[in-house]
Design a protein around this motif. Sequence first.
Motif, PDB file in Angstrom:
ATOM      1  N   ALA A 419     -14.408   1.489  -2.721  1.00  0.00           N
ATOM      2  CA  ALA A 419     -13.339   2.451  -3.008  1.00  0.00           C
ATOM      3  C   ALA A 419     -12.445   2.606  -1.793  1.00  0.00           C
ATOM      4  CB  ALA A 419     -13.950   3.805  -3.372  1.00  0.00           C
ATOM      5  N   VAL A 420     -11.154   2.676  -2.042  1.00  0.00           N
ATOM      6  CA  VAL A 420     -10.231   3.043  -0.963  1.00  0.00           C
ATOM      7  C   VAL A 420     -10.071   4.557  -1.031  1.00  0.00           C
ATOM      8  CG1 VAL A 420      -7.901   2.794  -0.035  1.00  0.00           C
ATOM      9  CG2 VAL A 420      -9.077   0.810  -1.026  1.00  0.00           C
ATOM     10  N   VAL A 421     -10.393   5.207   0.097  1.00  0.00           N
ATOM     11  CA  VAL A 421     -10.482   6.672   0.117  1.00  0.00           C
ATOM     12  C   VAL A 421      -9.444   7.233   1.087  1.00  0.00           C
ATOM     13  CG1 VAL A 421     -12.035   8.623   0.589  1.00  0.00           C
ATOM     14  CG2 VAL A 421     -12.971   6.482  -0.303  1.00  0.00           C
ATOM     15  N   GLN A 422      -8.873   8.370   0.724  1.00  0.00           N
ATOM     16  CA  GLN A 422      -7.946   9.035   1.644  1.00  0.00           C
ATOM     17  C   GLN A 422      -8.467  10.427   1.989  1.00  0.00           C
ATOM     18  OE1 GLN A 422      -3.953  10.124   0.278  1.00  0.00           O
ATOM     19  NE2 GLN A 422      -3.193   9.274   2.210  1.00  0.00           N
ATOM     20  N   VAL A 423      -8.520  10.681   3.297  1.00  0.00           N
ATOM     21  CA  VAL A 423      -8.951  11.997   3.777  1.00  0.00           C
ATOM     22  C   VAL A 423      -7.861  12.535   4.705  1.00  0.00           C
ATOM     23  CG1 VAL A 423     -10.745  13.269   5.018  1.00  0.00           C
ATOM     24  CG2 VAL A 423     -11.371  11.252   3.705  1.00  0.00           C
ATOM     25  N   PRO A 424      -7.363  13.764   4.480  1.00  0.00           N
ATOM     26  CA  PRO A 424      -6.337  14.292   5.384  1.00  0.00           C
ATOM     27  C   PRO A 424      -6.941  14.736   6.718  1.00  0.00           C
ATOM     28  CG  PRO A 424      -6.914  15.920   3.721  1.00  0.00           C
ATOM     29  CD  PRO A 424      -7.714  14.696   3.406  1.00  0.00           C
TER      30      PRO A 424
END
Length: 474
Positions: A419-424
């Motif tokens: 999975a490509v994940v985005q976390v701020p």
Amino acid sequence: MDAVITLLPDEPYGHVSPRLYGHFAEHLGRCCYDGLWVGRDNVEVEHVDGFRKDVVEALRAMPTPLLRWPGGCYADHYHWRDGIGPERAVRLGLSCGRQVLDDNTLGTHEFLHFCQLIGAEPYLAGNMGSGSVQELCDWVEYCNTKLPTTLGKERAANGHTRPFDVKLWGVGNENWGCGGNYDPESYALEYRRYSMMMQHVDPSIEMVVCGHDRTWNQRCLEKLRGYTGFVDHYSIHRYWIEGGHGTEFSETDYYALLAEAERTEEFIVETRAMIEDVSPKKRIGIALDEWGVWHPEARTWGPGPVAEEIGDYSQAGTMRDALATAVGFEVFHRQCASLSMANLAQIVNVLHAPIMTEGTAFWVTPTYHLLRMHRPHIGAQAYRCEVETTISTPQGAAISATATSGGVTVTNRHLTQAAVVQVPGSYSEAWLLSAEPSAQNSAAHPDNVSPTPLKLSVEGTFELPPHSVATLVR
Ligand code: AHR
């Protein structure tokens, strides 16, 4: 993007007490003897005052904020006087269907010294099953009195002038079973007597009651209604036993274990409600005194079907077990306002151990690495985060996360899909633990599974392989 994480620091769960990262050491299999204690005269294994040096260093680094001892079921056979002074009694070491020779060379002074070496708060589990109120009161006095009583002087003569000041005291262990086959009302009545007498000796101690399943908890807590002034922690145990063999398992087994880890939350929530019903004003914490994966090959006694031979309660620690641990800590963080401690069973060589030893060989399991990656969360503030994801498993969302003021840990539970994940947010470092679910470390291959640095893009995205965990450190 396969998953987007939203951090919600304005929706706090509470403080992640270091006690949630506690551990448990029992005189069982090769945990205490051999795994921790090799004796002061040992010339083969390098040691610090009789404790394995490699284990001491690894536990300090993990870290190990709390350690419960001497059991487990062993606690209800343990007589503390056997383990003090120059002459030690040799007894039958009794726990979980095993009978071993126990020379008591690892006793109260040694254990409390070990806690100092590894930086752990000690937690002593007292004997109700075969002991007495007086015996347990005497142990409290021996450890904690500041006054020159006979017991205080005996402690000083045995090498410790200052009180040990042990705060956490359990009254028995699994007294619904190995700790004396009590019914809940009889146990609760006994508890009321023990706790009052022990707190007369030292009013500053924190007392732990033995809980169990729903029925026991209802009946035991009802009997404690009106007496909760003497209760600080309510103990429950949760072993994750589903999911086949430790190293050989199907896809269904793989997901079953993770789902069972997650279900711990329901039990905590249910227990919390029962506690609040009998103690609406005073906060009583839930002590998840023993938790972890217990595979059938290490189950010669205990929950579910058991192996035929009485073994040493050891099992291989795999990446799948580390994933279950990650799921468990998501629960523990969410429930940090209800949980007052959580102790992994057990600290070395036995069950879900983060550390393994064999003669002079030493290695850490994937669970050790997972715990080490969780360091930024210890003592931090936990808060809610939301995960929006397109990937799912048979049990629900494949990507899950836990966020604290110390960082964010993200888990990909999917067996095959990355999975490509985005976390701020911005992070000082990030680590990835990724390996085949059945992968393990061993004496021959101690670094087969170990964390690697993870690079985040400027937008805060990264690729999370299937069955892997990443921690982003603030
Ligand atoms: O951790 C092994 C055993 O499991 C403990 O002695 C007992 O408390 C539990 O049943």
